[in-house]
Scaffold this motif. Structure first.
Motif, PDB file in Angstrom:
ATOM      1  N   ILE A   1       0.794  -0.971   0.190  1.00  0.00           N
ATOM      2  CA  ILE A   1      -0.136   0.016   0.077  1.00  0.00           C
ATOM      3  C   ILE A   1       0.785   1.312   0.189  1.00  0.00           C
ATOM      4  O   ILE A   1       0.417   2.307  -0.711  1.00  0.00           O
ATOM      5  N   ARG A   2       2.126   1.092   0.589  1.00  0.00           N
ATOM      6  CA  ARG A   2       3.115   2.434   0.525  1.00  0.00           C
ATOM      7  C   ARG A   2       3.622   2.807  -0.686  1.00  0.00           C
ATOM      8  O   ARG A   2       4.190   3.734  -0.858  1.00  0.00           O
ATOM      9  N   GLU A   3       3.522   1.744  -1.985  1.00  0.00           N
ATOM     10  CA  GLU A   3       3.962   2.041  -2.854  1.00  0.00           C
ATOM     11  C   GLU A   3       3.051   3.173  -3.771  1.00  0.00           C
ATOM     12  O   GLU A   3       3.571   3.680  -4.732  1.00  0.00           O
ATOM     13  N   GLU A   4       1.681   3.193  -3.480  1.00  0.00           N
ATOM     14  CA  GLU A   4       0.646   3.935  -4.179  1.00  0.00           C
ATOM     15  C   GLU A   4       0.937   5.330  -4.089  1.00  0.00           C
ATOM     16  O   GLU A   4       0.765   5.903  -5.141  1.00  0.00           O
ATOM     17  N   LYS A   5       1.280   5.860  -3.049  1.00  0.00           N
ATOM     18  CA  LYS A   5       1.619   7.402  -2.847  1.00  0.00           C
ATOM     19  C   LYS A   5       2.936   7.525  -2.005  1.00  0.00           C
ATOM     20  O   LYS A   5       3.325   6.948  -1.158  1.00  0.00           O
ATOM     21  N   MET A   6       3.514   8.699  -2.428  1.00  0.00           N
ATOM     22  CA  MET A   6       4.970   9.031  -1.565  1.00  0.00           C
ATOM     23  C   MET A   6       4.244   9.903  -0.345  1.00  0.00           C
ATOM     24  O   MET A   6       3.648  10.963  -0.489  1.00  0.00           O
ATOM     25  N   PRO A   7       4.777   9.424   0.653  1.00  0.00           N
ATOM     26  CA  PRO A   7       4.477  10.201   1.973  1.00  0.00           C
ATOM     27  C   PRO A   7       5.054  11.798   2.065  1.00  0.00           C
ATOM     28  O   PRO A   7       6.097  12.038   1.493  1.00  0.00           O
ATOM     29  N   ASN A   8       4.703  12.619   2.684  1.00  0.00           N
ATOM     30  CA  ASN A   8       5.053  14.049   2.838  1.00  0.00           C
ATOM     31  C   ASN A   8       5.891  13.883   4.231  1.00  0.00           C
ATOM     32  O   ASN A   8       5.437  14.085   5.300  1.00  0.00           O
ATOM     33  N   ILE A   9       7.077  13.536   3.978  1.00  0.00           N
ATOM     34  CA  ILE A   9       8.078  13.368   5.276  1.00  0.00           C
ATOM     35  C   ILE A   9       9.434  14.383   5.281  1.00  0.00           C
ATOM     36  O   ILE A   9      10.319  13.966   5.710  1.00  0.00           O
ATOM     37  N   GLY A  10       9.471  15.172   4.328  1.00  0.00           N
ATOM     38  CA  GLY A  10      10.403  15.990   4.013  1.00  0.00           C
ATOM     39  C   GLY A  10      11.658  15.548   3.333  1.00  0.00           C
ATOM     40  O   GLY A  10      11.142  14.776   2.383  1.00  0.00           O
ATOM     41  N   MET A  11      12.838  16.028   3.404  1.00  0.00           N
ATOM     42  CA  MET A  11      14.052  15.819   2.612  1.00  0.00           C
ATOM     43  C   MET A  11      14.526  14.429   2.978  1.00  0.00           C
ATOM     44  O   MET A  11      14.895  14.188   4.139  1.00  0.00           O
ATOM     45  N   VAL A  12      14.283  13.329   2.196  1.00  0.00           N
ATOM     46  CA  VAL A  12      15.099  12.254   2.554  1.00  0.00           C
ATOM     47  C   VAL A  12      15.697  11.513   1.332  1.00  0.00           C
ATOM     48  O   VAL A  12      15.406  11.875   0.082  1.00  0.00           O
ATOM     49  N   ASP A  13      16.596  10.762   1.665  1.00  0.00           N
ATOM     50  CA  ASP A  13      17.512   9.819   0.765  1.00  0.00           C
ATOM     51  C   ASP A  13      16.755   8.740   0.384  1.00  0.00           C
ATOM     52  O   ASP A  13      16.051   7.774   1.279  1.00  0.00           O
ATOM     53  N   MET A  14      16.364   8.464  -0.834  1.00  0.00           N
ATOM     54  CA  MET A  14      15.575   7.421  -1.404  1.00  0.00           C
ATOM     55  C   MET A  14      16.418   6.348  -2.298  1.00  0.00           C
ATOM     56  O   MET A  14      17.104   6.912  -3.199  1.00  0.00           O
ATOM     57  N   LEU A  15      16.190   5.302  -2.077  1.00  0.00           N
ATOM     58  CA  LEU A  15      17.330   4.053  -2.814  1.00  0.00           C
ATOM     59  C   LEU A  15      16.361   3.431  -3.801  1.00  0.00           C
ATOM     60  O   LEU A  15      15.244   3.058  -3.672  1.00  0.00           O
ATOM     61  N   ASP A  16      16.668   3.589  -4.944  1.00  0.00           N
ATOM     62  CA  ASP A  16      16.104   2.822  -6.114  1.00  0.00           C
ATOM     63  C   ASP A  16      16.546   1.317  -6.137  1.00  0.00           C
ATOM     64  O   ASP A  16      17.805   1.056  -6.212  1.00  0.00           O
ATOM     65  N   ALA A  17      15.877   0.335  -5.606  1.00  0.00           N
ATOM     66  CA  ALA A  17      16.046  -0.979  -5.236  1.00  0.00           C
ATOM     67  C   ALA A  17      16.551  -1.733  -6.749  1.00  0.00           C
ATOM     68  O   ALA A  17      17.260  -2.748  -6.533  1.00  0.00           O
ATOM     69  N   GLU A  18      16.414  -1.312  -7.808  1.00  0.00           N
ATOM     70  CA  GLU A  18      16.624  -1.788  -9.108  1.00  0.00           C
ATOM     71  C   GLU A  18      17.964  -1.414  -9.583  1.00  0.00           C
ATOM     72  O   GLU A  18      18.843  -2.146 -10.120  1.00  0.00           O
ATOM     73  N   THR A  19      18.331  -0.158  -9.415  1.00  0.00           N
ATOM     74  CA  THR A  19      19.328   0.454 -10.105  1.00  0.00           C
ATOM     75  C   THR A  19      20.525   0.697  -8.817  1.00  0.00           C
ATOM     76  O   THR A  19      21.803   0.612  -9.508  1.00  0.00           O
ATOM     77  N   GLY A  20      20.042   0.577  -7.932  1.00  0.00           N
ATOM     78  CA  GLY A  20      21.013   0.933  -6.653  1.00  0.00           C
ATOM     79  C   GLY A  20      21.342   2.109  -6.185  1.00  0.00           C
ATOM     80  O   GLY A  20      22.307   2.792  -5.573  1.00  0.00           O
ATOM     81  N   GLU A  21      20.748   3.235  -7.080  1.00  0.00           N
ATOM     82  CA  GLU A  21      21.125   4.401  -7.008  1.00  0.00           C
ATOM     83  C   GLU A  21      20.416   5.233  -5.860  1.00  0.00           C
ATOM     84  O   GLU A  21      19.316   4.768  -5.812  1.00  0.00           O
ATOM     85  N   THR A  22      21.010   6.337  -5.157  1.00  0.00           N
ATOM     86  CA  THR A  22      20.471   6.761  -4.095  1.00  0.00           C
ATOM     87  C   THR A  22      20.223   8.364  -4.530  1.00  0.00           C
ATOM     88  O   THR A  22      21.047   8.818  -4.842  1.00  0.00           O
ATOM     89  N   MET A  23      19.059   8.937  -3.996  1.00  0.00           N
ATOM     90  CA  MET A  23      18.692  10.282  -4.500  1.00  0.00           C
ATOM     91  C   MET A  23      18.198  11.073  -3.314  1.00  0.00           C
ATOM     92  O   MET A  23      17.199  10.605  -2.818  1.00  0.00           O
TER      93      MET A  23
END
Length: 288
Positions: free
Chosen positions: A211-233
């Motif tokens: 269920i958490r994939e459907e919408k991005m939560p509003n939690i400020g500035m966060v580092d997000m990891l792309d599990a398929e590419t390994g990239e963090t942004m």
């Protein structure tokens, strides 16, 4: 994972999924898929009331009287489990990861096929074919499949559904019952390959999602990891436009999955990790 721990995990999944298969799915699976395949048996003289579409015109011309082809149900079917083991399957915010639910669904379907004396095969894929286990019968074969689902480590974390479907078409020359289990979040357009594979096989796409994939939560500035590419942004989730863009992207993938499978004549099941996949699958089988 140590052998002892692996065996305990395999046993735990076997107990849970075999119970579901024995008491719930076996009858529904049999009703939904048995009799879909027909094999030629013999020819006999036409009798009043026979379907004229079954007339064998070659034999009829040879004997100067009408003969029809007689078919019988294929009592033995082949089930192929196609399982996405890319990086995105390791996501989960509730009690289980998507990959754990995927394993349970695959194991349940495998035991259901075993109850009907059918063969079961396995294709594990990312953006390449990671593992292929040819169809066979028997409990020991099913347990091997479960073991691979639990411990197999993919070489790649990306996803390519078209490649997996092409491989299915190349290795399976006879009709199979195919359960394609994935989150279907991919950049490739798999409509053409699904259409080709769907002409030969009875394919069902089972979309497992959180269920958490459907919408991005509003939690400020966060580092997000792309599990398929390994990239963090670094992502500013305070931005409404970023959240809306993510939601739009996600729902486009979901809509593409549903519409493409429907257009190609294949069935679909959508099950959330915190919902009962048992209910979803039973409802699907009864609707066939």
């Amino acid at each position: 994972m140590e052998t002892k721990d692996l065996l305990k995990k395999v046993r735990k999944i076997e107990i849970k999924t075999r119970r579901l298969s024995d008491h719930i799915f076996s009858g529904e699976y049999h009703t939904s898929f048995k009799g879909r395949g027909m094999t030629f048996s013999e020819v006999r003289q036409y009798q009043f009331g026979d379907d004229v579409r079954a007339i064998d015109w070659n034999v009829t011309a040879r004997y100067n009287e009408p003969y029809i082809k007689v078919f019988e149900e294929e009592r033995e079917l082949t089930m192929m489990l196609m399982v996405d083991i890319s990086g995105s399957e390791s996501f989960g915010t509730k009690n289980q990861l998507k990959s754990e639910i995927v394993t349970e669904i695959a194991a349940t379907m495998a035991f259901s096929a075993t109850q009907n004396n059918d063969k079961i095969g396995l294709i594990l894929f990312s953006d390449e074919i990671e593992l292929y286990i040819p169809p066979k019968k028997g409990k020991s074969h099913v347990l091997r499949i479960i073991r691979e689902l639990i411990e197999f480590q993919p070489k790649s974390h990306k996803t390519n559904i078209s490649n997996a479907l092409k491989f299915l078409s190349s290795v399976m020359k006879k009709k199979a019952i195919v359960f394609f289990i994935s989150d279907f979040i991919t950049e490739d357009n798999y409509e053409h390959t699904l259409k080709i594979a769907g002409k030969k096989h009875d394919i069902t796409g089972i979309r497992v999602f959180d269920i958490r994939e459907e919408k991005m939560p509003n939690i400020g500035m966060v580092d997000m990891l792309d599990a398929e590419t390994g990239e963090t942004m670094l992502v500013n989730t305070n931005s409404k436009s970023i959240r809306m863009e993510y939601e739009k992207y996600y729902h486009e993938k979901v809509i593409f999955f549903k519409e493409t499978f429907s257009k190609c004549g294949s069935g679909t099941v959508n099950t959330r990790v915190d919902e009962s996949y048992v209910t979803k699958l039973l409802s699907y089988f009864k609707s066939r």
